[in-house]
Each structure stands twice: as structure tokens, then as C-alpha cells.
Scaffold this motif. Structure first.
Motif, PDB file in Angstrom:
ATOM      1  N   VAL A   1       8.417  -0.950   5.844  1.00 33.69           N
ATOM      2  CA  VAL A   1       8.020   0.414   5.496  1.00 33.69           C
ATOM      3  C   VAL A   1       9.137   1.041   4.673  1.00 33.69           C
ATOM      4  CG1 VAL A   1       7.451   2.711   6.351  1.00 33.69           C
ATOM      5  CG2 VAL A   1       6.611   0.691   7.563  1.00 33.69           C
ATOM      6  N   THR A   2       8.813   1.565   3.509  1.00 33.13           N
ATOM      7  CA  THR A   2       9.778   2.247   2.642  1.00 33.13           C
ATOM      8  C   THR A   2       9.383   3.712   2.515  1.00 33.13           C
ATOM      9  OG1 THR A   2      10.181   0.226   1.374  1.00 33.13           O
ATOM     10  CG2 THR A   2      10.819   2.313   0.348  1.00 33.13           C
ATOM     11  N   VAL A   3      10.346   4.609   2.764  1.00 39.14           N
ATOM     12  CA  VAL A   3      10.085   6.044   2.702  1.00 39.14           C
ATOM     13  C   VAL A   3      10.738   6.618   1.445  1.00 39.14           C
ATOM     14  CG1 VAL A   3      10.385   8.263   3.845  1.00 39.14           C
ATOM     15  CG2 VAL A   3       9.977   6.199   5.208  1.00 39.14           C
ATOM     16  N   THR A   4       9.969   7.371   0.666  1.00 40.14           N
ATOM     17  CA  THR A   4      10.496   8.026  -0.533  1.00 40.14           C
ATOM     18  C   THR A   4      10.259   9.531  -0.427  1.00 40.14           C
ATOM     19  OG1 THR A   4      10.017   6.087  -1.891  1.00 40.14           O
ATOM     20  CG2 THR A   4      10.360   8.173  -3.048  1.00 40.14           C
ATOM     21  N   ILE A   5      11.312  10.321  -0.637  1.00 35.44           N
ATOM     22  CA  ILE A   5      11.217  11.781  -0.623  1.00 35.44           C
ATOM     23  C   ILE A   5      11.419  12.261  -2.060  1.00 35.44           C
ATOM     24  CG2 ILE A   5      12.144  13.930   0.298  1.00 35.44           C
ATOM     25  CD1 ILE A   5      13.170  12.320   2.681  1.00 35.44           C
ATOM     26  N   ASN A   6      10.394  12.854  -2.626  1.00 38.83           N
ATOM     27  CA  ASN A   6      10.442  13.295  -4.020  1.00 38.83           C
ATOM     28  C   ASN A   6      10.931  14.735  -4.140  1.00 38.83           C
ATOM     29  OD1 ASN A   6       9.330  10.844  -5.149  1.00 38.83           O
ATOM     30  ND2 ASN A   6       7.348  11.486  -4.308  1.00 38.83           N
TER      31      ASN A   6
ATOM     32  N   PHE B   1       0.833  -1.194   0.000  1.00 43.51           N
ATOM     33  CA  PHE B   1       0.000   0.000   0.000  1.00 43.51           C
ATOM     34  C   PHE B   1       0.875   1.254   0.000  1.00 43.51           C
ATOM     35  CE2 PHE B   1      -1.923  -3.244   2.878  1.00 43.51           C
ATOM     36  CZ  PHE B   1      -2.773  -3.782   1.926  1.00 43.51           C
ATOM     37  N   THR B   2       0.389   2.296  -0.639  1.00 44.09           N
ATOM     38  CA  THR B   2       1.128   3.549  -0.725  1.00 44.09           C
ATOM     39  C   THR B   2       0.285   4.673  -0.146  1.00 44.09           C
ATOM     40  OG1 THR B   2       2.282   2.825  -2.727  1.00 44.09           O
ATOM     41  CG2 THR B   2       2.259   5.189  -2.262  1.00 44.09           C
ATOM     42  N   PHE B   3       0.895   5.423   0.750  1.00 43.19           N
ATOM     43  CA  PHE B   3       0.259   6.605   1.329  1.00 43.19           C
ATOM     44  C   PHE B   3       1.210   7.783   1.134  1.00 43.19           C
ATOM     45  CE2 PHE B   3      -1.057   2.857   3.641  1.00 43.19           C
ATOM     46  CZ  PHE B   3      -2.435   2.964   3.676  1.00 43.19           C
ATOM     47  N   SER B   4       0.666   8.958   0.921  1.00 39.81           N
ATOM     48  CA  SER B   4       1.545  10.093   0.641  1.00 39.81           C
ATOM     49  C   SER B   4       0.919  11.399   1.094  1.00 39.81           C
ATOM     50  CB  SER B   4       1.852  10.166  -0.862  1.00 39.81           C
ATOM     51  OG  SER B   4       0.664  10.402  -1.597  1.00 39.81           O
ATOM     52  N   ASN B   5       1.753  12.410   1.167  1.00 39.41           N
ATOM     53  CA  ASN B   5       1.340  13.785   1.413  1.00 39.41           C
ATOM     54  C   ASN B   5       2.060  14.639   0.377  1.00 39.41           C
ATOM     55  OD1 ASN B   5       0.806  16.368   2.264  1.00 39.41           O
ATOM     56  ND2 ASN B   5       1.237  15.982   4.423  1.00 39.41           N
ATOM     57  N   SER B   6       1.306  15.183  -0.585  1.00 36.53           N
ATOM     58  CA  SER B   6       1.909  15.903  -1.710  1.00 36.53           C
ATOM     59  C   SER B   6       2.210  17.363  -1.399  1.00 36.53           C
ATOM     60  CB  SER B   6       0.980  15.827  -2.930  1.00 36.53           C
ATOM     61  OG  SER B   6      -0.281  16.416  -2.628  1.00 36.53           O
ATOM     62  N   ALA B   7       1.885  17.827  -0.211  1.00 37.35           N
ATOM     63  CA  ALA B   7       2.149  19.227   0.133  1.00 37.35           C
ATOM     64  C   ALA B   7       3.654  19.472   0.220  1.00 37.35           C
ATOM     65  CB  ALA B   7       1.472  19.576   1.455  1.00 37.35           C
ATOM     66  N   PRO B   8       4.147  20.618  -0.286  1.00 39.21           N
ATOM     67  CA  PRO B   8       5.597  20.899  -0.251  1.00 39.21           C
ATOM     68  C   PRO B   8       6.104  21.118   1.172  1.00 39.21           C
ATOM     69  CG  PRO B   8       4.377  22.818  -1.018  1.00 39.21           C
ATOM     70  CD  PRO B   8       3.389  21.701  -0.925  1.00 39.21           C
ATOM     71  N   ILE B   9       7.375  20.807   1.385  1.00 42.87           N
ATOM     72  CA  ILE B   9       8.049  21.035   2.668  1.00 42.87           C
ATOM     73  C   ILE B   9       9.219  21.983   2.417  1.00 42.87           C
ATOM     74  CG2 ILE B   9       9.285  19.972   4.592  1.00 42.87           C
ATOM     75  CD1 ILE B   9       7.872  17.357   3.918  1.00 42.87           C
ATOM     76  N   THR B  10       9.233  23.095   3.123  1.00 40.91           N
ATOM     77  CA  THR B  10      10.303  24.087   2.980  1.00 40.91           C
ATOM     78  C   THR B  10      11.376  23.834   4.027  1.00 40.91           C
ATOM     79  OG1 THR B  10       8.735  25.734   2.136  1.00 40.91           O
ATOM     80  CG2 THR B  10      10.857  26.538   2.956  1.00 40.91           C
ATOM     81  N   ILE B  11      12.625  23.648   3.585  1.00 44.72           N
ATOM     82  CA  ILE B  11      13.736  23.378   4.497  1.00 44.72           C
ATOM     83  C   ILE B  11      14.604  24.629   4.599  1.00 44.72           C
ATOM     84  CG2 ILE B  11      15.683  21.861   4.983  1.00 44.72           C
ATOM     85  CD1 ILE B  11      14.428  19.814   3.112  1.00 44.72           C
ATOM     86  N   PRO B  12      14.707  25.248   5.771  1.00 43.03           N
ATOM     87  CA  PRO B  12      15.511  26.464   5.916  1.00 43.03           C
ATOM     88  C   PRO B  12      16.995  26.129   6.051  1.00 43.03           C
ATOM     89  CG  PRO B  12      14.562  25.873   8.015  1.00 43.03           C
ATOM     90  CD  PRO B  12      14.040  24.865   7.019  1.00 43.03           C
ATOM     91  N   SER B  13      17.812  27.161   6.054  1.00 40.17           N
ATOM     92  CA  SER B  13      19.250  26.953   6.260  1.00 40.17           C
ATOM     93  C   SER B  13      19.532  26.482   7.680  1.00 40.17           C
ATOM     94  CB  SER B  13      20.017  28.252   5.986  1.00 40.17           C
ATOM     95  OG  SER B  13      19.843  28.652   4.644  1.00 40.17           O
ATOM     96  N   LEU B  14      18.687  26.895   8.616  1.00 39.77           N
ATOM     97  CA  LEU B  14      18.853  26.512  10.011  1.00 39.77           C
ATOM     98  C   LEU B  14      17.481  26.372  10.650  1.00 39.77           C
ATOM     99  CD1 LEU B  14      20.830  26.046  12.400  1.00 39.77           C
ATOM    100  CD2 LEU B  14      20.619  28.494  12.903  1.00 39.77           C
TER     101      LEU B  14
END
Length: 226
Positions: free
Chosen positions: A196-201, A161-174
Motif C-alpha cells: 500500500v502506497t499513500v500519497t498526500i497531494n 489500483f488507485t483509490f482517492s478522496n479529493s475533498a480538502p483536509i484542513t489542518i489547524p495549528s493545534l
């Protein structure tokens, strides 16, 4: 609906006398009679109540909008619908509507009740809901009825089964990312989870080795993603 007889008197005679039963006259009015006439059931909104996927699954709270109608001949000043369920794994959360009266003859009103599918509830089981409508003044109160609610899961146990959250994630410098945490809702899996396999697109950062990613199951331990 009548009788045929001869009634005589000096100088006149009645050959036929007809009597019709049930004829309302002289202001006679029947009592109110409020009955269940329909319902719609949905998931109760909110992440603590359901996952909002349209499937009725264990651990979800459901809301039924119940419609009642006064099919009697006079107004009902009060009308309250109450539900129970004989189905295993179902518990009533809010079992009674607010007062849906007053209801004029022919009038309808809708109120809501809620019930929950417990963790032990078996997906695919049909839920039976019994409805009792108490009303007044007078009339054959309470009236009773029932309805059923189909349940099920979007998944087949034993598969991948595949579950996902397509909302963007903003990564700051700190600091932490936005949003933090990013939630992925998982539901409908009744068998033990073996992998469980995690994929970050579309991951992109100036210093990727500085970014830490963790996976946490609700109310469970934190697991670092390598």
C-alpha cells in the motif's frame, strides 16, 4: 367456432345455426391477474450498504424496484411481490414489497425489495431473482416470474489500483484535522494486498514536522505514515 345444421318445423326452417365461443355479455367480468412486468436494480445508498460506484460487488446490499400490472378484468385489492434467489452467495434482506393494491384493470404499481451479495459471492456471477406475486380476490394467484442481475468489479485482480478522496483536509495549528478521519473507500479487490502506497497531494503547513498522519483500515490496527 360454430356448427351447420338444419332445423325444421311445419311452415319454417333454419338452415344455419352459428355459435361463437368466448363472447362476453350480460356483465360477465374476468378475475384480476397481477403479474410482474419489470424491475430496476441499484445499490442501496449508505456507506454501510454499498460504495455507490455503480458496480454490484461482494458485501453490497442491492435494491430492486419491482413493477407489477393487473392484466385481468377486475380490480385487485391486494398485490404483494416476494422474491427468492437460488444463486450462491446471495441472501434476501427484505424479500416482500408492501401491499401494492388496489390495482384497477390495466393499472401498475412499484414496490422495492432488497438482497445482499455475501463476502463469498463471486464477482461476475449473474444473480437470478424469482418473483412471486400474490393478489386477490380470486384469479390465478400467485403469478410467478424471474429476472437476472449482472454483477462485476471495476478492477482486475492482480493489478495496481488507485483509490482517492479529493475533498480538502484542513489542518489547524493545534488539534485534529477537519474532516477526521478522511475516508477513502476501497472495494472490489479479492486477492491478498501485498503493498500500500499513500500519497498526500498539495500538503502545506507552517510546521510540517508537527503533523502526524495515520492510515487505518476499517476495524483494524492504526498504522503511522512516515
Amino acid at each position: 367456432m360454430g356448427s351447420d345444421s338444419i332445423i325444421g318445423a311445419p311452415g319454417w326452417r333454419i338452415d344455419t345455426l352459428t355459435v361463437q365461443d368466448g363472447f362476453q355479455c350480460c356483465g360477465i367480468v374476468t378475475a384480476p391477474n397481477v403479474t410482474f412486468t419489470g424491475q430496476t436494480t441499484t445499490e442501496l445508498p449508505g456507506t454501510l450498504n454499498s460504495d455507490g460506484d455503480g458496480f454490484f460487488e461482494p458485501c453490497e446490499t442491492l435494491r430492486s424496484n419491482i413493477t407489477v400490472t393487473n392484466v385481468g378484468g377486475s380490480p385487485a385489492t391486494t398485490a404483494i411481490a416476494t422474491i427468492t434467489s437460488p444463486t450462491t452467495g446471495v441472501t434476501i434482506v427484505n424479500g416482500s414489497t408492501a401491499n401494492l393494491g388496489p390495482l384497477a384493470p390495466g393499472g401498475s404499481a412499484t414496490g422495492n425489495v432488497t438482497f445482499k451479495l455475501l463476502p463469498t459471492f463471486v464477482p461476475g456471477t449473474t444473480v437470478t431473482i424469482n418473483v412471486s406475486v400474490a393478489f386477490g380476490p380470486g384469479g390465478p394467484s400467485p403469478s410467478t416470474a424471474s429476472y437476472t442481475v449482472a454483477t462485476g468489479c471495476p478492477l482486475t485482480p492482480g493489478g495496481t489500483f488507485t483509490f482517492s478522496n479529493s475533498a480538502p483536509i484542513t489542518i489547524p495549528s493545534l488539534g485534529t484535522a477537519t474532516p477526521y478521519p478522511s475516508t477513502i473507500n476501497v472495494s472490489g479487490i479479492t486477492a491478498p494486498i501485498t503493498k500500500v502506497t499513500v500519497t498526500i497531494n498539495n500538503f502545506n503547513h507552517t510546521w510540517p514536522n508537527d503533523v502526524g498522519v495515520a492510515l487505518r483500515v476499517r476495524r483494524s490496527d492504526l498504522c503511522a505514515v512516515q
